[in-house]
Design an enzyme around this catalytic site. Structure first.
Site, PDB file in Angstrom:
ATOM      1  N   CYS B  86      53.280  60.602  78.365  1.00 27.10           N
ATOM      2  CA  CYS B  86      54.074  60.107  79.752  1.00 27.10           C
ATOM      3  C   CYS B  86      55.408  59.278  78.965  1.00 27.10           C
ATOM      4  O   CYS B  86      55.942  60.144  78.689  1.00 27.10           O
ATOM      5  CB  CYS B  86      52.829  59.159  80.450  1.00 27.10           C
ATOM      6  SG  CYS B  86      53.797  59.192  82.233  1.00 27.10           S
ATOM      7  N   HIS B 202      47.282  60.084  80.416  1.00 22.74           N
ATOM      8  CA  HIS B 202      47.348  59.161  80.240  1.00 22.74           C
ATOM      9  C   HIS B 202      45.259  59.055  79.645  1.00 22.74           C
ATOM     10  O   HIS B 202      44.959  58.398  80.356  1.00 22.74           O
ATOM     11  CB  HIS B 202      47.239  58.225  81.013  1.00 22.74           C
ATOM     12  CG  HIS B 202      49.321  57.764  81.493  1.00 22.74           C
ATOM     13  ND1 HIS B 202      49.423  56.266  81.050  1.00 22.74           N
ATOM     14  CD2 HIS B 202      49.433  58.039  82.113  1.00 22.74           C
ATOM     15  CE1 HIS B 202      50.320  56.816  81.284  1.00 22.74           C
ATOM     16  NE2 HIS B 202      50.734  57.351  82.057  1.00 22.74           N
ATOM     17  N   GLU B 204      44.597  57.165  77.164  1.00 19.45           N
ATOM     18  CA  GLU B 204      43.880  54.985  77.768  1.00 19.45           C
ATOM     19  C   GLU B 204      43.223  55.088  78.969  1.00 19.45           C
ATOM     20  O   GLU B 204      42.912  53.450  79.036  1.00 19.45           O
ATOM     21  CB  GLU B 204      44.983  54.451  77.243  1.00 19.45           C
ATOM     22  CG  GLU B 204      45.817  54.405  77.812  1.00 19.45           C
ATOM     23  CD  GLU B 204      47.533  55.552  78.429  1.00 19.45           C
ATOM     24  OE1 GLU B 204      46.642  56.661  77.595  1.00 19.45           O
ATOM     25  OE2 GLU B 204      47.970  55.112  78.519  1.00 19.45           O
TER      26      GLU B 204
END
Lengths: 82, 228
Positions: B86, B202, B204
């Site tokens: 990002c 993302h 994560e």
């Protein structure tokens, strides 16, 4: 020396913001508005012995940080006090 | 496995990434502050998501000139592995390590939802070599400037060299296939040597444990195995 830098999107690069503003203008009755493009202006003072040196330094600043030359063009105006 | 996560003022996914990596490797990555110009050698540097320097001037522009990024560029020039997520992807593009740029989403809205990503064939990247080409991953995005743009010759080079890592692909559950107007539905790209990966989604935020998907864990595990 006072320096004005104009940064604009290159032709052919989509400007979603410009497009939204254009349709707002048209909906306000400004049907003559076309090709709205939004850029930015950066003003700064550069200490330099002459205008051409200030211009040169400003161009370096544009290349290294102020403009993203993948999508943006820049132009520089130096207000020469002399 | 030594991993470093770079932290800029305004980074906000650094700790999530730390937890994700630690969950997979059992070893906590180092968080490295943007003013550090020297770094201990690591196997992988991660540039996390967020709003570094408030997105001032252009997303990632100021972070790309931070002292720690010089160290990251040294690491990459020696063939070191780098992952940018990002805002981290935006920073990688601003350094010139990856070609192109990310402009405003075509519908002018911040988009925060899951997307489906398809791993592209013939990548030849060690970071993704344990995943099957065509593999589909569900991972969230959250961004306002994720609309990938590159000049014609750069795009052609990315295609020819197998540097397009992920494309947004069909999803009936989440909304339009392409969430931001990105050229050719590009969601992530690789460097020519396949060791630098930048991506908008993302991983994560998709590691199971209450997340809607654990595909991010799968991807991070593949990357961590790839650099080991």
């Amino acid at each position: 020396m006072e320096v004005k830098i104009n940064i604009s999107l290159k032709q052919g690069v989509l400007d979603p913001q410009g497009r939204a503003v254009e349709s707002a203008l048209i909906s306000l009755g400004y049907s003559e508005a076309k090709n709205v493009r939004i850029g930015k202006q950066i003003t700064l003072e550069i200490e330099a012995e002459d205008a051409s040196r200030a211009q040169q330094r400003a161009a370096r600043m544009c290349e290294t940080l102020l403009a993203n030359t993948v999508i943006e063009d820049y132009s520089i105006e130096v207000a020469d006090p002399s | 496995m030594r991993v470093a996560i770079l932290v800029f003022p305004g980074s906000n996914c650094d700790r999530d990434m730390m937890v994700a990596v630690e969950t997979i490797t059992g070893r906590r990555p180092a968080l490295v502050w943007h003013k550090d110009s020297q770094m201990d050698p690591v196997d992988l540097i991660i540039l996390p998501g967020g709003f570094s320097f408030g997105d001032y001037l252009r997303c990632g522009a100021l972070a790309a000139r931070a002292p720690v990024v010089e160290a990251m560029l040294d690491h990459a020039s020696r063939g070191g592995a780098v992952l940018g997520v990002c805002n981290g992807f935006q920073i990688l593009l601003e350094t010139g390590l990856l070609p192109g740029t990310l402009i405003r989403n075509d519908r002018l809205k911040f988009v925060c939802r899951s997307v489906n990503l398809q791993l592209q064939p013939d990548l030849g990247s060690p970071l993704l070599s344990t995943l099957n080409p065509g593999h589909c991953l569900t991972i969230p995005i959250a961004h306002n400037e994720g609309n990938y743009f590159a000049q014609e010759d750069d795009l052609e080079m990315l295609k020819q060299n197998g540097q397009i890592a992920f494309k947004y692909t069909a999803s009936t559950a989440f909304g339009p296939v392409n969430p931001n107007g990105a050229t050719d539905d590009i969601a992530g790209i690789l460097s020519a040597n396949g060791r630098v990966l930048g991506m908008m989604p993302h991983p994560e935020r998709a590691i199971g444990n209450g997340h809607p998907s654990s595909d991010g864990k799968l991807l991070l595990r593949a990357i961590l195995q790839g650099v080991a």
